[in-house]
Write a protein that holds these residues in place. Structure first.
Motif: not given
Length: 123
Positions: A60-88
């Protein structure tokens, strides 16, 4: 809106980071006192969940903050959303409505970050 997304990313990263470190480093017996759901899973699965949460927090933080492969930030958010769906779903099976509500809030926040960073406020 960009500042709002950064704040949400930081809050989610802190929460998932702390939870991930706890699940990845503490023995299952010690976690069972605070997290009764761990009784339903093997120690390896609990550690895996912790590693996934920690990786998501960093993503969520490192790719966006460093500018290195910032596409991983929304992908991380999507993955965490999926994790929360499974947790629910796990908490629904265990009939734990308070935990489901907490998962729903984190799911919504992660979804907002994914939407914002994939769409109009991409980095």
């Amino acid at each position: 809106m960009n500042i709002f997304l950064w704040i949400v990313q930081a809050v989610l990263a802190a929460m998932f980071g702390m939870a991930g470190v706890m699940k990845a480093t503490q023995p299952k017996d010690k976690l069972a006192d605070r997290l009764p759901w761990v009784a339903d899973f093997s120690p390896a699965t609990v550690r895996f969940i912790g590693v996934v949460e920690l990786a998501g927090a960093l993503g969520l933080i490192l790719p966006a903050a460093t500018g290195i492969a910032p596409i991983f930030t929304p992908l991380a958010a999507t993955g965490l959303a999926g994790t929360m769906l499974l947790a629910a779903l796990t908490h629904a099976r265990r009939k734990e409505p308070a935990a489901i509500a907490f998962n729903a809030v984190l799911l919504a926040l992660a979804t907002v970050v994914a939407w914002g960073r994939f769409g109009p406020y991409a980095l």
